[in-house]
Design a protein around this motif. Structure first.
Motif, PDB file in Angstrom:
ATOM      1  N   LYS A 221      -8.462 -21.815  23.719  1.00 23.14           N
ATOM      2  CA  LYS A 221      -7.197 -21.716  24.439  1.00 23.14           C
ATOM      3  C   LYS A 221      -7.405 -21.056  25.791  1.00 23.14           C
ATOM      4  O   LYS A 221      -8.399 -20.353  26.011  1.00 23.14           O
ATOM      5  CB  LYS A 221      -6.106 -21.074  23.596  1.00 23.14           C
ATOM      6  CG  LYS A 221      -6.338 -19.714  23.078  1.00 23.14           C
ATOM      7  CD  LYS A 221      -5.126 -19.333  22.194  1.00 23.14           C
ATOM      8  CE  LYS A 221      -5.154 -17.877  21.865  1.00 23.14           C
ATOM      9  NZ  LYS A 221      -4.099 -17.484  20.929  1.00 23.14           N
ATOM     10  N   GLU A 265       3.398 -20.939  23.530  1.00 24.71           N
ATOM     11  CA  GLU A 265       3.136 -21.253  22.121  1.00 24.71           C
ATOM     12  C   GLU A 265       4.267 -20.750  21.211  1.00 24.71           C
ATOM     13  O   GLU A 265       4.475 -21.271  20.117  1.00 24.71           O
ATOM     14  CB  GLU A 265       1.820 -20.568  21.737  1.00 24.71           C
ATOM     15  CG  GLU A 265       1.194 -20.994  20.456  1.00 24.71           C
ATOM     16  CD  GLU A 265      -0.062 -20.154  20.192  1.00 24.71           C
ATOM     17  OE1 GLU A 265       0.011 -18.913  20.151  1.00 24.71           O
ATOM     18  OE2 GLU A 265      -1.139 -20.752  20.025  1.00 24.71           O
ATOM     19  N   TYR A 328      -2.091 -12.989   8.756  1.00 24.67           N
ATOM     20  CA  TYR A 328      -3.273 -13.459   9.495  1.00 24.67           C
ATOM     21  C   TYR A 328      -3.092 -13.250  11.001  1.00 24.67           C
ATOM     22  O   TYR A 328      -3.817 -12.490  11.624  1.00 24.67           O
ATOM     23  CB  TYR A 328      -3.551 -14.937   9.170  1.00 24.67           C
ATOM     24  CG  TYR A 328      -4.844 -15.431   9.790  1.00 24.67           C
ATOM     25  CD1 TYR A 328      -6.035 -15.386   9.081  1.00 24.67           C
ATOM     26  CD2 TYR A 328      -4.871 -15.912  11.100  1.00 24.67           C
ATOM     27  CE1 TYR A 328      -7.226 -15.807   9.662  1.00 24.67           C
ATOM     28  CE2 TYR A 328      -6.058 -16.339  11.676  1.00 24.67           C
ATOM     29  CZ  TYR A 328      -7.228 -16.287  10.965  1.00 24.67           C
ATOM     30  OH  TYR A 328      -8.398 -16.697  11.542  1.00 24.67           O
TER      31      TYR A 328
HETATM   32  C1  GN1 Z   1      -6.165 -17.261  17.352  1.00 16.93           C
HETATM   33  O1  GN1 Z   1      -8.082 -15.133  18.667  1.00 16.93           O
HETATM   34  P1  GN1 Z   1      -7.143 -15.953  19.477  1.00 16.93           P
HETATM   35  O2  GN1 Z   1      -5.830 -15.291  19.720  1.00 16.93           O
HETATM   36  O3  GN1 Z   1      -7.823 -16.406  20.743  1.00 16.93           O
HETATM   37  C2  GN1 Z   1      -6.957 -18.059  16.311  1.00 16.93           C
HETATM   38  C3  GN1 Z   1      -7.063 -19.521  16.765  1.00 16.93           C
HETATM   39  C4  GN1 Z   1      -5.672 -20.102  16.954  1.00 16.93           C
HETATM   40  C5  GN1 Z   1      -4.920 -19.244  17.968  1.00 16.93           C
HETATM   41  C6  GN1 Z   1      -3.494 -19.705  18.123  1.00 16.93           C
HETATM   42  C7  GN1 Z   1     -10.115 -16.636  14.831  1.00 16.93           C
HETATM   43  O4  GN1 Z   1      -6.870 -17.271  18.573  1.00 16.93           O
HETATM   44  O5  GN1 Z   1      -7.752 -20.267  15.779  1.00 16.93           O
HETATM   45  O6  GN1 Z   1      -5.757 -21.435  17.420  1.00 16.93           O
HETATM   46  O7  GN1 Z   1      -4.896 -17.855  17.544  1.00 16.93           O
HETATM   47  N1  GN1 Z   1      -8.278 -17.482  16.125  1.00 16.93           N
HETATM   48  C8  GN1 Z   1      -8.781 -17.284  14.899  1.00 16.93           C
HETATM   49  O8  GN1 Z   1      -2.954 -19.128  19.266  1.00 16.93           O
HETATM   50  O9  GN1 Z   1      -8.186 -17.618  13.868  1.00 16.93           O
END
Ligand code: GN1
Ligand code: ADP
Ligand code: MG
Length: 366
Positions: A221, A265, A328
């Motif tokens: 992202k 989001e 989570y």
């Molecule tokens: C989490 O860690 P982060 O905020 O960059 C998640 C991704 C999801 C995302 C949704 C390890 O990302 O898989 O797509 O949130 N990371 C993990 O915004 O589960």
């Protein structure tokens, strides 16, 4: 976490100078992130201190082995190509004992990386050019890791992008309905169950050998890439926790899911949520450039489906977490995960309508 404890934890790493500030930092959904500022003889030095999420990463030692291996590899390649490895990849700061992370008596794991100065992170595409730059960076990231010994990588989160498995976990959560929330969300549940077959589109092609397994980032992202404030270029891909063998379509799809959306989001006004074809095209162009011809015909053909499947999968994950009681993803308000799931499903529906156009766009970029 209070300041005193943060100082105590950070103090066990080889930081330069005297610590003068520790503040929560960034908008990640997973780890607890802080910015540490130290005063040195000739100015300031800043660091990122992170408590790794033990609920998500059950084997932090393996996580850090992956990240040290990958960043060492990237550092070497970046340096060979004349880049600045102190800004173009993450640099872990060791503890006083020379370890790459700290294990506390309470079982928590911490790490420190150099703060990338004069650089920014975005939660929404502000300028089209930024999105294009992020695409080049993620494509290049994959190219730099193309010959990384994939068999040395641990699977930090098993079945991370196994979409049929994500669906099975959703169905189990629905069955248990531990919070009694299922009755509030019949439409969302129907949306998922009507699209069961979508979950297999990528995994079937991986199993039958149509799609190649690569070393991928898996969490591409926009706020996982940093932009240089002067040049505007995306200089560093961060958040390497999920670097694992995967499909290029996971990386492409997840970027589109987040960055080509016309809304945040967690936007509550769903009328604002759609997939911008302009941004889809821009990202596609940048990603193909970054990958520099590495993608196969089968991968190119499936890029639009990758965007749909990854968005659907993420929606399923948010909804599962909502059903299970939000343990989570970090939430900042009641119903946050449900709001997030709804934006993802709105995007999926929009992308389904736009699929023919998305395919034409990819064809025009090949
Ligand atoms: C989490 O860690 P982060 O905020 O960059 C998640 C991704 C999801 C995302 C949704 C390890 O990302 O898989 O797509 O949130 N990371 C993990 O915004 O589960
Ligand atoms: P999470 O897994 O929770 O998403 P990240 O590793 O992505 O955690 O870090 C969260 C945020 O912290 C990033 O989105 C970014 O804004 C900031 N950040 C992380 N690493 C650095 C760094 N080396 N320099 C500057 N900012 C960083
Ligand atoms: Mg992140």
């Amino acid at each position: 976490m209070d300041q005193q404890n943060l100082y105590r934890v950070a103090g066990q790493f080889s930081l330069e100078g005297e610590m003068i500030e520790a503040v929560p930092y960034g908008n990640g959904h997973i780890n607890d992130t802080y910015r540490i500022t130290c005063r040195t003889k000739d100015g300031m030095r800043r660091y990122i201190l992170q408590k790794m999420n033990r609920n998500v990463f059950v084997r932090p030692e393996e996580l850090m082995e992956n990240e040290c291996g990958v960043t060492e590899w990237l550092r070497k390649k970046i340096t060979e190509q004349g880049g600045d490895a102190l800004r173009e990849t993450l640099n872990y700061v060791p503890t006083h004992d020379g370890a790459p992370y700290l294990k506390e008596a309470d079982g928590e794991y911490w790490r420190v990386v150099l703060f990338i100065e004069n650089a920014s992170c975005y939660d929404l595409v502000e300028k089209d050019e930024d999105f294009y730059q992020s695409a080049v960076a993620f494509g290049r990231f994959q190219r730099l890791l193309a010959d990384y010994p994939a068999d040395t990588l641990h699977e930090t989160i098993p079945d991370f992008h196994n979409t049929p498995d994500r669906l099975a976990k959703f169905e189990a959560a629905l069955q248990s309905d531990v919070c009694g929330r299922a009755k509030e969300i019949p439409e969302e549940i129907r949306f998922v169950l009507e699209r069961r077959s979508l979950t297999h589109v990528l995994t079937d092609r991986l199993q039958d050998g149509t799609l190649p397994l690569r070393v991928t980032h898996n969490d591409t992202k926009l706020n996982n890439v940093m932009f240089d404030n002067e040049s505007g270029k995306a200089i560093c891909v961060i958040d390497l926790d999920t670097v694992m063998p995967g499909l290029s379509l996971y990386d492409f799809g997840d970027s589109i899911r987040f960055g080509a959306s016309t809304a945040a989001e967690d936007e509550r006004d769903l009328s604002k949520v759609s997939c911008s074809l302009r941004l889809f095209e821009l990202y596609g162009k940048g990603y193909l450039e970054g990958c520099a011809g590495a993608l196969t015909d089968a991968e190119l053909e499936l890029l639009p489906m990758g965007a749909i499947v990854m968005t659907f999968e993420c929606g399923i994950r948010f909804l599962t977490d909502y059903l299970e009681g939000d343990h989570y993803f970090k939430i900042h308000r009641e119903g946050h995960n449900l709001d997030r799931a709804r934006t993802q499903f709105r995007l999926v529906a929009d992308m389904e309508k736009k699929l023919p156009r998305m395919k034409e766009i990819v064809d025009s970029l090949r």
